[in-house]
Write an enzyme that holds these catalytic residues in place. Structure first.
Site, PDB file in Angstrom:
ATOM      1  N   ASN A   9       0.877  -1.180   0.000  1.00 34.22           N
ATOM      2  CA  ASN A   9       0.000   0.000   0.000  1.00 34.22           C
ATOM      3  C   ASN A   9       0.907   1.219   0.000  1.00 34.22           C
ATOM      4  OD1 ASN A   9      -1.773   2.078   0.527  1.00 34.22           O
ATOM      5  ND2 ASN A   9      -2.228   1.448   2.646  1.00 34.22           N
ATOM      6  N   TRP A  10       1.032   1.831  -1.173  1.00 36.75           N
ATOM      7  CA  TRP A  10       1.968   2.959  -1.300  1.00 36.75           C
ATOM      8  C   TRP A  10       1.456   4.229  -0.627  1.00 36.75           C
ATOM      9  CZ3 TRP A  10       3.777   2.747  -7.162  1.00 36.75           C
ATOM     10  CH2 TRP A  10       4.643   1.659  -7.325  1.00 36.75           C
ATOM     11  N   LYS A  11       0.166   4.256  -0.292  1.00 37.54           N
ATOM     12  CA  LYS A  11      -0.439   5.470   0.275  1.00 37.54           C
ATOM     13  C   LYS A  11      -0.179   6.647  -0.681  1.00 37.54           C
ATOM     14  CE  LYS A  11      -0.053   3.365   4.734  1.00 37.54           C
ATOM     15  NZ  LYS A  11       0.025   3.468   6.177  1.00 37.54           N
ATOM     16  N   HIS A  94      -9.541   1.621   4.789  1.00 35.46           N
ATOM     17  CA  HIS A  94      -8.259   1.737   5.500  1.00 35.46           C
ATOM     18  C   HIS A  94      -8.438   2.677   6.689  1.00 35.46           C
ATOM     19  CE1 HIS A  94      -4.116   2.779   6.417  1.00 35.46           C
ATOM     20  NE2 HIS A  94      -3.778   1.642   5.824  1.00 35.46           N
ATOM     21  N   GLU A  96      -6.723   5.004   7.775  1.00 36.51           N
ATOM     22  CA  GLU A  96      -6.449   6.416   7.475  1.00 36.51           C
ATOM     23  C   GLU A  96      -7.640   7.073   6.798  1.00 36.51           C
ATOM     24  OE1 GLU A  96      -2.743   5.697   5.459  1.00 36.51           O
ATOM     25  OE2 GLU A  96      -1.837   5.139   7.376  1.00 36.51           O
ATOM     26  N   GLU A 166      -5.619  -4.674  10.645  1.00 34.80           N
ATOM     27  CA  GLU A 166      -4.565  -3.686  10.851  1.00 34.80           C
ATOM     28  C   GLU A 166      -4.818  -2.904  12.134  1.00 34.80           C
ATOM     29  OE1 GLU A 166      -2.488  -2.575   6.930  1.00 34.80           O
ATOM     30  OE2 GLU A 166      -4.202  -1.255   7.134  1.00 34.80           O
ATOM     31  N   GLY A 172       2.460   2.299  10.710  1.00 32.42           N
ATOM     32  CA  GLY A 172       3.436   3.379  10.532  1.00 32.42           C
ATOM     33  C   GLY A 172       4.173   3.764  11.805  1.00 32.42           C
ATOM     34  N   SER A 212       3.327  -2.103  10.286  1.00 33.91           N
ATOM     35  CA  SER A 212       4.774  -2.207  10.473  1.00 33.91           C
ATOM     36  C   SER A 212       5.347  -3.580  10.111  1.00 33.91           C
ATOM     37  CB  SER A 212       5.166  -1.793  11.901  1.00 33.91           C
ATOM     38  OG  SER A 212       4.771  -0.450  12.152  1.00 33.91           O
ATOM     39  N   GLY A 233       2.690  -1.155   4.268  1.00 32.80           N
ATOM     40  CA  GLY A 233       2.756   0.256   3.913  1.00 32.80           C
ATOM     41  C   GLY A 233       4.184   0.684   3.621  1.00 32.80           C
ATOM     42  N   GLY A 234       4.829   1.311   4.599  1.00 32.06           N
ATOM     43  CA  GLY A 234       6.172   1.874   4.448  1.00 32.06           C
ATOM     44  C   GLY A 234       7.160   0.956   3.733  1.00 32.06           C
TER      45      GLY A 234
END
Ligand code: PGA
Length: 250
Positions: A9-11, A94, A96, A166, A172, A212, A233-234
């Site tokens: 997930n590149w966000k 998600h 976010e 999640e 993150g 993470s 993600g990251g």
């Protein structure tokens, strides 16, 4: 045996030239994996990424969509628009989006229904806050999110849905859930799905862990009984690091 599915997930990251570069690097690194590889990219990267993954085993997802087919919703993108250019997956709900864009369980449910209607495969995210975990209400919170997200969804559609557990406190932050915490919560989700759809469906549905995930913890998480891969993600922004997560079992 359920397959393992690893989704990036590149966000809100990666310009088209960076995205193309990424695909070029990732393609040879993951070409021999038996695990499913998905990258969920910003709308503006979709077309470039779709062109560049042709002939590879990399699948492509969006990170959001609107619940209506079309209409006066300035700035929004419909499921049909995504489907029409060849997108296969879409992340829905998600944390976010829930947190910064006020997405409710009802909205999530409408989006899941619309995604299925147009032939997209939703990756539905659920998870508790730190406060809720400390209050001991994790199971209650995630069960309710699951129940609402899947309300009115026919059981035949279940195989097209991926769930991502999640925990918000792990996203993150570098605070990965322990493999036991993650597995336990995912077992609770499976229990909830079995109450609604029966044991057979709950045994089959893919449930990922997200929060993470990195190459150093992927193996221990993904080898747990109920964790079927991850939403990353990251660590999905670097092709080499992401390829190691995809091939955690190598
Ligand atoms: P993270 O994000 O891997 O950077 O914690 C996961 C996610 O939000 O899907």
């Amino acid at each position: 045996m359920r397959r393992k599915v690893i989704a990036g997930n590149w966000k809100m990251n990666m310009l088209p030239n960076e995205a193309i570069d990424f695909i070029e690097k990732l393609t040879p690194l993951v070409k021999n994996t038996k695990n499913e590889v998905i990258i969920c990219v910003p709308y503006t990267d979709l077309f470039y990424v779709l062109l560049n993954v042709q002939g590879t085993n990399i699948k492509v997802g969006a990170q959001n969509m609107h619940w209506e087919e079309s209409g006066a919703y300035t700035g929004e993108v419909s499921g049909q628009m995504l489907k029409s250019i060849g997108v296969e997956y879409v992340i829905i709900g998600h944390s976010e989006r829930r947190q910064y864009f006020s997405e409710t369980d009802e909205i999530v449910n409408k989006k899941v229904k619309q995604a299925l209607k147009v032939g997209l495969k939703p990756i539905v995210c659920v998870g508790e806050t730190l406060e809720q975990r400390e209050q001991g209400i994790t199971e209650k919170v995630i069960s309710k999110q699951i129940e609402k997200a899947l309300e009115g969804i026919e059981q035949e559609s279940l195989e097209k849905i991926i769930i991502a557990y999640e925990p918000i406190w792990a996203i993150g932050t570098g605070n990965t859930a322990t493999k036991e915490e993650a597995n336990e919560a995912i077992m609770q989700i499976r229990k909830k799905i079995s109450e609604i759809y029966g044991q057979n469906k709950s045994d089959k549905i893919i449930i990922q862990y997200g929060g993470s995930v990195k190459s150093s913890n992927a193996k221990s998480l993904f080898e747990m009984s109920d964790i079927d891969g991850g939403l990353v993600g990251g660590a999905s922004l670097n092709a080499e690091e992401f390829s190691k997560i995809v091939q955690f079992d190598n």
